[in-house]
Design an enzyme around this catalytic site. Structure first.
Site, PDB file in Angstrom:
ATOM      1  N   LYS A  16       0.880  -1.087   0.191  1.00 38.40           N
ATOM      2  CA  LYS A  16      -0.013  -0.096  -0.037  1.00 38.40           C
ATOM      3  C   LYS A  16       0.979   1.092  -0.169  1.00 38.40           C
ATOM      4  O   LYS A  16       1.626   1.309   0.663  1.00 38.40           O
ATOM      5  CB  LYS A  16      -0.802   0.137   1.087  1.00 38.40           C
ATOM      6  N   THR A  62      -4.123  -5.014   1.203  1.00 40.92           N
ATOM      7  CA  THR A  62      -3.519  -3.710   1.258  1.00 40.92           C
ATOM      8  C   THR A  62      -4.267  -2.873   2.216  1.00 40.92           C
ATOM      9  O   THR A  62      -4.033  -1.806   2.737  1.00 40.92           O
ATOM     10  CB  THR A  62      -3.027  -3.118  -0.155  1.00 40.92           C
ATOM     11  N   ASP A  63      -5.738  -3.067   2.084  1.00 41.39           N
ATOM     12  CA  ASP A  63      -6.492  -2.182   3.167  1.00 41.39           C
ATOM     13  C   ASP A  63      -6.142  -2.356   4.523  1.00 41.39           C
ATOM     14  O   ASP A  63      -6.267  -1.823   5.283  1.00 41.39           O
ATOM     15  CB  ASP A  63      -7.895  -2.644   2.704  1.00 41.39           C
ATOM     16  N   PHE A 164      32.537  27.865 -13.297  1.00 41.08           N
ATOM     17  CA  PHE A 164      32.674  26.598 -13.680  1.00 41.08           C
ATOM     18  C   PHE A 164      33.656  26.801 -15.035  1.00 41.08           C
ATOM     19  O   PHE A 164      33.200  27.358 -15.896  1.00 41.08           O
ATOM     20  CB  PHE A 164      31.342  26.145 -14.267  1.00 41.08           C
ATOM     21  N   ASN A 205      21.359  20.572 -10.738  1.00 39.33           N
ATOM     22  CA  ASN A 205      21.484  22.147 -10.830  1.00 39.33           C
ATOM     23  C   ASN A 205      19.853  22.697 -10.857  1.00 39.33           C
ATOM     24  O   ASN A 205      19.032  22.211 -11.423  1.00 39.33           O
ATOM     25  CB  ASN A 205      22.326  22.480 -12.067  1.00 39.33           C
ATOM     26  N   HIS A 207      19.267  26.240 -12.307  1.00 40.33           N
ATOM     27  CA  HIS A 207      20.128  27.261 -12.962  1.00 40.33           C
ATOM     28  C   HIS A 207      19.386  28.581 -12.930  1.00 40.33           C
ATOM     29  O   HIS A 207      18.046  28.862 -12.868  1.00 40.33           O
ATOM     30  CB  HIS A 207      20.098  26.752 -14.464  1.00 40.33           C
TER      31      HIS A 207
END
Length: 250
Positions: A16, A62-63, A164, A205, A207
């Site tokens: 779940k 799943t419940d 850079f 990044n 930018h």
């Protein structure tokens, strides 16, 4: 779960996702403490029959997993960390159900922070912060446990003293070198226990591109002078690094 299925190696999990739960603890002095968690659960179990014979006797619904999250949160009368809650859930599923061979619990904690009024912490007021706290725990039937924690969504920025240059240039390189630019990223970090056996960073990044807008009548309508930027994150560079002890595996 792995097993034989007509000569094949078969592995499956079910669970779940995005179970949202908030828990409030009230201290005797009037202060409130709260967390908000998004819980995802995956269970490995011996349930080949569910795929081959319409036999769901080895399946935890799943419940039921969703309801277990709320029930266990209710049982936690004392404040606990997101790691402790993840371990509690995973151990419950592997010990309570004989069919479950392993459980993986992933939790993302929303960054609710206490509000300060006139410099004093408010007893029951909170505001949403920035980075999220994450954890992932795997518990096997044998009791073996693997725990990884981290943060996600931590945005950091500096407006100067970043450059850079000196990178590889070839026929496809158009990016100019620079000694002055804005640096920004969103940090995703994880670390694995016991102690800290491994750390992984992911820092794409964000930018901030220089803005220059010339027109025929005004060639310097907007002339960049380290002041006006276009923020964008598409496309962006991606930077990842990991560091682990020699006896650890990421």
């Amino acid at each position: 779960m792995a097993g034989d299925l007509e000569g094949f190696n078969f592995e499956q999990r079910h669970g779940k996702d995005r179970v949202r739960v908030a828990r409030v603890w009230r201290a005797a002095d009037g202060r409130h403490f709260m967390v908000e968690w998004g819980v995802s659960i995956s269970l490995f179990s011996d349930c080949v029959g569910a795929y081959t014979r319409d036999d769901n006797s080895g399946i935890v619904a799943t419940d039921t997993m969703k309801n277990t999250v709320y029930a266990k949160a209710k049982e936690c009368s004392e404040q606990l960390s997101v790691e402790q809650f993840a371990i509690l859930l995973a151990k419950h599923f592997t010990s309570f159900y004989k069919e479950v061979t392993a459980a993986v619990v992933v939790i993302v904690e929303k960054p609710w922070e206490r509000v300060y009024v006139d410099g004093q912490p408010h007893e029951h007021g909170f505001k949403l912060g920035s980075e999220k706290h994450t954890t992932e725990v795997t518990v096997k039937k044998s009791g073996a446990l693997k725990l990884t924690s981290g943060i996600a969504g931590l945005s950091v920025l500096k407006t100067t003293m970043s450059g850079f240059e000196g990178f590889i240039r070839d026929e496809y390189t158009a990016l100019p070198e620079t000694r002055e630019r804005m640096l920004a990223t969103e940090v995703t970090a994880t670390w694995r226990f016991p102690d800290i056996s491994a750390v992984q960073l992911k820092m794409p990044n964000i930018h901030f591109l220089p803005v220059n807008i010339p027109t025929k009548d005004n060639p310097s309508m907007v002339k960049f002078n380290d002041d006006v930027y276009l923020p964008t994150d598409e496309p962006h560079g991606s930077i990842q690094a990991s560091l682990s002890r020699f006896w650890s595996r990421m």
